[in-house]
Design an enzyme around this catalytic site. Structure first.
Site, PDB file in Angstrom:
ATOM      1  N   GLY A 158       0.860  -1.188   0.000  1.00  0.00           N
ATOM      2  CA  GLY A 158       0.000   0.000   0.000  1.00  0.00           C
ATOM      3  C   GLY A 158       0.894   1.236   0.000  1.00  0.00           C
ATOM      4  NE  ARG A 159      -2.174   5.586   2.629  1.00  0.00           N
ATOM      5  CZ  ARG A 159      -3.457   5.244   2.728  1.00  0.00           C
ATOM      6  NH1 ARG A 159      -4.303   5.581   1.795  1.00  0.00           N
ATOM      7  NH2 ARG A 159      -3.903   4.595   3.792  1.00  0.00           N
ATOM      8  CB  ILE A 160       3.603   2.504   4.562  1.00  0.00           C
ATOM      9  CG1 ILE A 160       2.724   3.578   5.218  1.00  0.00           C
ATOM     10  CG2 ILE A 160       4.952   2.418   5.290  1.00  0.00           C
ATOM     11  CD1 ILE A 160       2.294   3.283   6.651  1.00  0.00           C
ATOM     12  CB  THR A 239       7.353  -0.154  10.545  1.00  0.00           C
ATOM     13  OG1 THR A 239       7.145  -0.411   9.152  1.00  0.00           O
ATOM     14  CG2 THR A 239       8.823   0.066  10.815  1.00  0.00           C
ATOM     15  NE  ARG A 241      -1.596  -1.187  14.653  1.00  0.00           N
ATOM     16  CZ  ARG A 241      -1.206   0.038  14.276  1.00  0.00           C
ATOM     17  NH1 ARG A 241       0.063   0.275  13.999  1.00  0.00           N
ATOM     18  NH2 ARG A 241      -2.089   1.017  14.196  1.00  0.00           N
ATOM     19  CD  GLU A 270       3.208  -1.768  20.109  1.00  0.00           C
ATOM     20  OE1 GLU A 270       2.607  -0.701  19.948  1.00  0.00           O
ATOM     21  OE2 GLU A 270       3.580  -2.511  19.184  1.00  0.00           O
ATOM     22  CG  HIS A 289       3.851   1.669  17.776  1.00  0.00           C
ATOM     23  ND1 HIS A 289       2.809   0.792  17.940  1.00  0.00           N
ATOM     24  CD2 HIS A 289       3.631   2.289  16.580  1.00  0.00           C
ATOM     25  CE1 HIS A 289       1.993   0.869  16.887  1.00  0.00           C
ATOM     26  NE2 HIS A 289       2.471   1.781  16.057  1.00  0.00           N
ATOM     27  CB  ALA A 291       6.773   3.993  12.389  1.00  0.00           C
TER      28      ALA A 291
HETATM   29  C1  DGY Z   1      -0.644   4.262  13.051  1.00  0.00           C
HETATM   30  O1  DGY Z   1      -0.993   5.406  12.769  1.00  0.00           O
HETATM   31  O2  DGY Z   1      -1.347   3.273  12.820  1.00  0.00           O
HETATM   32  C2  DGY Z   1       0.714   4.074  13.650  1.00  0.00           C
HETATM   33  O3  DGY Z   1       0.950   2.809  14.090  1.00  0.00           O
HETATM   34  C3  DGY Z   1       0.971   5.098  14.724  1.00  0.00           C
HETATM   35  O4  DGY Z   1       1.122   6.307  14.104  1.00  0.00           O
END
Ligand code: DGY
Length: 330
Positions: A158-160, A239, A241, A270, A289, A291
């Site tokens: 996806g985007r990331i 990065t 979940r 977590e 967490h 990112a």
């Molecule tokens: C999200 O936005 O889902 C990240 O894990 C925290 O910014």
């Protein structure tokens, strides 16, 4: 004068989000450093028109019942929304907002930070210096794999995932991706990304970076069997979940040399307890967490989450909702 809408905000946010909320609503803001304990959260949402939650707050039927029939919106301060029972919100006609887009690049930066730091053993090196162990230049000191020219496997495109691929071009990497939706060539070709099945991606990649949402299908996607497909020299970066990776299987894989290193922004559970064996591995780098944790990005997330909250309490369509089908039912 009409009553101002009542809202609960589950943590202090950057001013860009808090200010408009305080201006337009009768807001209660949880000011603890830790999330509100469950009983306090349930009490706090009673009678609210809107709630702003974080990924640490579970939004389920119990919470919606406590809020009552006047609840018009759940605005989640995150792009991920696995903490929200979206199906239940939809059933009740409650729109759920999230913050897509604004944290894409910042999250991709952190995935790369972890990848590079794990490969080049940056934290081990810094600890070594600080501990006074640096006595000379060493031909065999803290060796690791090259990043440039290596193969990067991106799971979830996806985007990331795509933003991570874009950065890989500067390192002349071979980029493989896997995603349940195979993307059109117009998207993948400029990124030099080739679609492969997940097992092939795991077997061929020197670095594997995870960018899937957490769903029933992706929970423990990376388990003992899949780790066993990876190269013994491979680095796993997460990065996405924590529960996308089976923590105990990863612990065993690092212990037995099934893979070489892991770098995690997210863990399961977590936070991960300080005595978890996973943290005992030299080549397991874990950060808390963070990112999306740049000043600008957290401010944009706050602004976006506030816009969703305020639109919701006014009965307007949310700028970004994860269940737009609530509007079709109206
Ligand atoms: C999200 O936005 O889902 C990240 O894990 C925290 O910014």
């Amino acid at each position: 004068m009409q009553d101002r809408p009542r809202v609960f905000v589950a943590r202090i946010l950057p001013d860009e989000g808090i200010r408009p909320i305080l201006e337009a609503t009768d807001a209660t803001v949880w000011d603890g450093d830790l999330p509100p304990p469950r009983d306090e959260l349930l009490r706090a949402v009673e009678g609210c028109d809107g709630v702003m939650t974080l990924l640490t707050d579970r939004v389920d039927a119990e919470l919606l019942d406590c809020a009552g029939p006047g609840l018009k919106v759940v605005s989640n301060y995150a792009v991920g929304f696995d903490n929200v029972d979206v199906a239940e919100c939809t059933r009740r006609g409650i729109p759920v907002g999230n913050t897509p887009g604004v944290l894409t690049e910042t999250t991709a930066d952190l995935a790369w930070t972890l990848l590079m730091a794990a490969a080049r053993r940056i934290v081990e090196g810094a600890d070594y210096v600080r501990a006074g162990k640096w006595k000379t230049w060493g031909p065999l000191l803290l060796l690791g794999p090259d990043v440039h020219g290596a193969t990067l496997g991106i799971v979830g495109f996806g985007r990331i995932g795509q933003a991570v691929a874009r950065r890989a071009q500067g390192f002349a990497m071979t980029v493989l991706y896997h995603d349940p939706n195979r993307l059109p060539d117009e998207v993948t070709q400029p990124l030099g990304a080739t679609y492969v099945e997940l097992d092939e991606l795991l077997a061929r990649s020197d670095f594997v970076s995870l960018h899937v949402n957490l769903t029933d299908d992706t929970r423990h996607l990376i388990n003992a069997q899949r780790l066993a497909l990876m190269k013994p020299t491979a680095v796993l970066v997460n990065t996405a979940r924590g529960p996308v990776v089976d923590t105990r299987a990863l612990d065993a894989a690092l212990r037995d040399g099934v893979i070489w290193a892991a770098a995690l922004d997210v863990t399961d559970p977590e936070p991960i307890p300080a005595d978890d064996p996973l943290l005992g591995h030299e080549r397991c780098l874990v950060v808390p967490h963070i990112a999306s944790a740049s000043n600008a990005t957290r401010a944009k997330m706050a602004e976006m989450a506030a816009l969703n909250l305020l639109a919701g309490v006014r009965g307007e369509r949310l700028p970004t909702s994860v269940n737009p089908e609530v509007y079709e039912a109206r």
